[in-house]
Design a protein around this motif. Structure first.
Motif, PDB file in Angstrom:
ATOM      1  N   SER A 192       8.811 -15.761  -5.012  1.00 50.68           N
ATOM      2  CA  SER A 192       8.707 -16.248  -3.642  1.00 50.68           C
ATOM      3  C   SER A 192       8.212 -15.112  -2.764  1.00 50.68           C
ATOM      4  CB  SER A 192      10.054 -16.767  -3.141  1.00 50.68           C
ATOM      5  OG  SER A 192      11.014 -15.739  -3.145  1.00 50.68           O
ATOM      6  N   PRO A 193       7.565 -15.413  -1.638  1.00 52.42           N
ATOM      7  CA  PRO A 193       7.050 -14.355  -0.776  1.00 52.42           C
ATOM      8  C   PRO A 193       8.179 -13.463  -0.264  1.00 52.42           C
ATOM      9  CG  PRO A 193       6.117 -16.476  -0.171  1.00 52.42           C
ATOM     10  CD  PRO A 193       7.216 -16.752  -1.138  1.00 52.42           C
ATOM     11  N   SER A 194       7.953 -12.179  -0.289  1.00 51.44           N
ATOM     12  CA  SER A 194       8.979 -11.238   0.122  1.00 51.44           C
ATOM     13  C   SER A 194       8.339  -9.970   0.647  1.00 51.44           C
ATOM     14  CB  SER A 194       9.890 -10.894  -1.060  1.00 51.44           C
ATOM     15  OG  SER A 194      10.802  -9.868  -0.725  1.00 51.44           O
ATOM     16  N   ARG A 195       9.048  -9.313   1.569  1.00 52.78           N
ATOM     17  CA  ARG A 195       8.614  -8.009   2.069  1.00 52.78           C
ATOM     18  C   ARG A 195       9.130  -6.868   1.190  1.00 52.78           C
ATOM     19  NH1 ARG A 195       7.140  -8.796   7.581  1.00 52.78           N
ATOM     20  NH2 ARG A 195       7.723 -10.872   8.331  1.00 52.78           N
ATOM     21  N   LEU A 196       9.969  -7.180   0.233  1.00 51.87           N
ATOM     22  CA  LEU A 196      10.607  -6.166  -0.589  1.00 51.87           C
ATOM     23  C   LEU A 196       9.844  -5.956  -1.885  1.00 51.87           C
ATOM     24  CD1 LEU A 196      14.344  -7.230  -0.181  1.00 51.87           C
ATOM     25  CD2 LEU A 196      13.103  -5.467   1.085  1.00 51.87           C
ATOM     26  N   ALA A 197       9.465  -4.728  -2.149  1.00 49.17           N
ATOM     27  CA  ALA A 197       8.761  -4.420  -3.381  1.00 49.17           C
ATOM     28  C   ALA A 197       9.610  -4.744  -4.605  1.00 49.17           C
ATOM     29  CB  ALA A 197       8.343  -2.949  -3.394  1.00 49.17           C
ATOM     30  N   SER A 198      10.909  -4.602  -4.471  1.00 53.78           N
ATOM     31  CA  SER A 198      11.803  -4.855  -5.602  1.00 53.78           C
ATOM     32  C   SER A 198      11.823  -6.322  -6.020  1.00 53.78           C
ATOM     33  CB  SER A 198      13.223  -4.388  -5.269  1.00 53.78           C
ATOM     34  OG  SER A 198      13.702  -5.061  -4.113  1.00 53.78           O
TER      35      SER A 198
ATOM     36  N   ASP B 184      -5.530   5.506   9.337  1.00 50.58           N
ATOM     37  CA  ASP B 184      -4.156   5.340   8.856  1.00 50.58           C
ATOM     38  C   ASP B 184      -4.032   4.264   7.778  1.00 50.58           C
ATOM     39  OD1 ASP B 184      -2.366   6.012  11.982  1.00 50.58           O
ATOM     40  OD2 ASP B 184      -3.215   7.337  10.454  1.00 50.58           O
ATOM     41  N   ASP B 185      -5.062   3.471   7.597  1.00 54.13           N
ATOM     42  CA  ASP B 185      -5.045   2.464   6.535  1.00 54.13           C
ATOM     43  C   ASP B 185      -5.385   3.064   5.172  1.00 54.13           C
ATOM     44  OD1 ASP B 185      -6.587   0.189   8.834  1.00 54.13           O
ATOM     45  OD2 ASP B 185      -4.477   0.281   8.256  1.00 54.13           O
ATOM     46  N   THR B 186      -5.769   4.328   5.156  1.00 55.07           N
ATOM     47  CA  THR B 186      -6.088   4.986   3.895  1.00 55.07           C
ATOM     48  C   THR B 186      -4.863   4.995   2.989  1.00 55.07           C
ATOM     49  OG1 THR B 186      -7.790   6.387   4.865  1.00 55.07           O
ATOM     50  CG2 THR B 186      -6.762   7.160   2.833  1.00 55.07           C
ATOM     51  N   ALA B 187      -5.025   4.413   1.797  1.00 51.57           N
ATOM     52  CA  ALA B 187      -3.910   4.279   0.864  1.00 51.57           C
ATOM     53  C   ALA B 187      -4.426   3.644  -0.427  1.00 51.57           C
ATOM     54  CB  ALA B 187      -2.807   3.400   1.455  1.00 51.57           C
ATOM     55  N   VAL B 188      -3.566   3.639  -1.413  1.00 49.65           N
ATOM     56  CA  VAL B 188      -3.806   2.816  -2.607  1.00 49.65           C
ATOM     57  C   VAL B 188      -3.163   1.458  -2.341  1.00 49.65           C
ATOM     58  CG1 VAL B 188      -3.429   2.529  -5.074  1.00 49.65           C
ATOM     59  CG2 VAL B 188      -3.861   4.818  -4.120  1.00 49.65           C
ATOM     60  N   TYR B 189      -3.945   0.418  -2.527  1.00 53.19           N
ATOM     61  CA  TYR B 189      -3.471  -0.932  -2.266  1.00 53.19           C
ATOM     62  C   TYR B 189      -3.178  -1.628  -3.592  1.00 53.19           C
ATOM     63  CZ  TYR B 189      -4.615  -0.568   2.656  1.00 53.19           C
ATOM     64  OH  TYR B 189      -4.640  -0.196   3.980  1.00 53.19           O
ATOM     65  N   TYR B 190      -2.009  -2.243  -3.648  1.00 57.81           N
ATOM     66  CA  TYR B 190      -1.539  -2.914  -4.855  1.00 57.81           C
ATOM     67  C   TYR B 190      -1.298  -4.392  -4.584  1.00 57.81           C
ATOM     68  CZ  TYR B 190      -0.292   1.857  -6.318  1.00 57.81           C
ATOM     69  OH  TYR B 190      -0.311   3.191  -6.643  1.00 57.81           O
ATOM     70  N   CYS B 191      -1.553  -5.215  -5.577  1.00 63.33           N
ATOM     71  CA  CYS B 191      -1.097  -6.595  -5.499  1.00 63.33           C
ATOM     72  C   CYS B 191       0.036  -6.767  -6.497  1.00 63.33           C
ATOM     73  CB  CYS B 191      -2.214  -7.591  -5.771  1.00 63.33           C
ATOM     74  SG  CYS B 191      -2.730  -7.704  -7.498  1.00 63.33           S
ATOM     75  N   ALA B 192       0.853  -7.769  -6.249  1.00 64.94           N
ATOM     76  CA  ALA B 192       2.023  -7.995  -7.087  1.00 64.94           C
ATOM     77  C   ALA B 192       2.394  -9.470  -7.068  1.00 64.94           C
ATOM     78  CB  ALA B 192       3.197  -7.151  -6.605  1.00 64.94           C
ATOM     79  N   ALA B 193       3.078  -9.900  -8.117  1.00 70.97           N
ATOM     80  CA  ALA B 193       3.479 -11.302  -8.257  1.00 70.97           C
ATOM     81  C   ALA B 193       4.994 -11.432  -8.204  1.00 70.97           C
ATOM     82  CB  ALA B 193       2.953 -11.868  -9.566  1.00 70.97           C
TER      83      ALA B 193
ATOM     84  N   ARG C 134       0.834  -1.191   0.000  1.00 74.26           N
ATOM     85  CA  ARG C 134       0.000   0.000   0.000  1.00 74.26           C
ATOM     86  C   ARG C 134       0.867   1.238   0.000  1.00 74.26           C
ATOM     87  NH1 ARG C 134      -2.610  -0.138   6.124  1.00 74.26           N
ATOM     88  NH2 ARG C 134      -0.674   0.338   7.251  1.00 74.26           N
ATOM     89  N   GLN C 135       0.296   2.306  -0.516  1.00 80.91           N
ATOM     90  CA  GLN C 135       1.009   3.574  -0.559  1.00 80.91           C
ATOM     91  C   GLN C 135       0.048   4.690  -0.219  1.00 80.91           C
ATOM     92  OE1 GLN C 135       3.134   4.368  -4.219  1.00 80.91           O
ATOM     93  NE2 GLN C 135       4.499   5.803  -3.188  1.00 80.91           N
ATOM     94  N   ALA C 136       0.350   5.367   0.873  1.00 85.03           N
ATOM     95  CA  ALA C 136      -0.434   6.511   1.298  1.00 85.03           C
ATOM     96  C   ALA C 136       0.143   7.782   0.676  1.00 85.03           C
ATOM     97  CB  ALA C 136      -0.432   6.610   2.812  1.00 85.03           C
ATOM     98  N   PRO C 137      -0.647   8.822   0.550  1.00 83.85           N
ATOM     99  CA  PRO C 137      -0.152  10.070  -0.042  1.00 83.85           C
ATOM    100  C   PRO C 137       1.084  10.581   0.679  1.00 83.85           C
ATOM    101  CG  PRO C 137      -2.526  10.158   0.184  1.00 83.85           C
ATOM    102  CD  PRO C 137      -2.080   8.905   0.885  1.00 83.85           C
ATOM    103  N   GLY C 138       2.117  10.878  -0.084  1.00 81.65           N
ATOM    104  CA  GLY C 138       3.330  11.423   0.486  1.00 81.65           C
ATOM    105  C   GLY C 138       4.221  10.417   1.187  1.00 81.65           C
ATOM    106  N   LYS C 139       3.862   9.135   1.107  1.00 82.03           N
ATOM    107  CA  LYS C 139       4.655   8.105   1.783  1.00 82.03           C
ATOM    108  C   LYS C 139       5.151   7.078   0.780  1.00 82.03           C
ATOM    109  CE  LYS C 139       2.381   8.469   6.275  1.00 82.03           C
ATOM    110  NZ  LYS C 139       1.710   7.717   7.376  1.00 82.03           N
ATOM    111  N   GLU C 140       6.135   6.325   1.195  1.00 81.34           N
ATOM    112  CA  GLU C 140       6.664   5.268   0.346  1.00 81.34           C
ATOM    113  C   GLU C 140       5.718   4.061   0.368  1.00 81.34           C
ATOM    114  OE1 GLU C 140      11.454   6.182   0.832  1.00 81.34           O
ATOM    115  OE2 GLU C 140      10.618   4.295   1.539  1.00 81.34           O
ATOM    116  N   ARG C 141       5.838   3.285  -0.705  1.00 81.04           N
ATOM    117  CA  ARG C 141       5.061   2.057  -0.755  1.00 81.04           C
ATOM    118  C   ARG C 141       5.547   1.116   0.340  1.00 81.04           C
ATOM    119  NH1 ARG C 141       3.764  -0.363  -6.599  1.00 81.04           N
ATOM    120  NH2 ARG C 141       3.243   1.859  -6.744  1.00 81.04           N
ATOM    121  N   GLU C 142       4.610   0.496   1.054  1.00 71.99           N
ATOM    122  CA  GLU C 142       4.987  -0.376   2.152  1.00 71.99           C
ATOM    123  C   GLU C 142       4.337  -1.749   2.015  1.00 71.99           C
ATOM    124  OE1 GLU C 142       3.767   1.006   5.978  1.00 71.99           O
ATOM    125  OE2 GLU C 142       1.655   1.176   5.428  1.00 71.99           O
ATOM    126  N   PHE C 143       5.044  -2.727   2.521  1.00 72.10           N
ATOM    127  CA  PHE C 143       4.589  -4.110   2.489  1.00 72.10           C
ATOM    128  C   PHE C 143       3.431  -4.313   3.468  1.00 72.10           C
ATOM    129  CE2 PHE C 143       4.755  -8.607   2.214  1.00 72.10           C
ATOM    130  CZ  PHE C 143       4.693  -9.118   3.512  1.00 72.10           C
TER     131      PHE C 143
END
Length: 121
Positions: free
Chosen positions: A100-106, A88-97, A37-46
């Protein structure tokens, strides 16, 4: 490869939502999947991740207990159930593939377009 995210919306604090991520072809059934998820003005977070079989999940430490990730490979769909929503949960939520499961967006190769979740107090 496409990931279609849905289920966002406006909800009052304390409410619940279930987000869905539908993948094209075999993308979802053969992949580990994650939610960010990514909230306005914040980095994308796991937020959460799940392995291809659904037998193993990762959660952000701060959200463990309110968020539940699950999947239905027959439907090529991954879900994120969010309970007791907070402003505080307000954000854009993204899914990704990923492979293997990871906490890193990269670590994720493919991303959905995101869905807006807005929680009012």
């Amino acid at each position: 490869v496409q990931l279609q995210v849905s289920g966002g919306g406006l909800v009052q604090a304390g409410g619940s939502l279930r987000l869905s991520c539908v993948g094209s072809g075999r993308t979802v059934s053969l992949s580990a999947m994650g939610w960010f998820r990514q909230a306005p003005g914040k980095e994308r977070e796991f937020v959460a991740a799940i392995n291809w079989s659904g037998g193993s999940q990762l959660y952000a430490d701060s959200e463990k207990g309110r968020f539940t990730i699950s999947r239905d490979n027959a439907k090529n769909t991954v879900y994120l159930q969010v309970n007791n929503l907070k402003p505080d949960d307000t954000a854009v939520y993204y899914c990704a593939a990923s492979t293997s499961p990871s906490r890193l967006a990269s670590s994720y190769l493919y991303w959905g377009q995101g869905t807006q979740v807005t929680v009012s107090s």
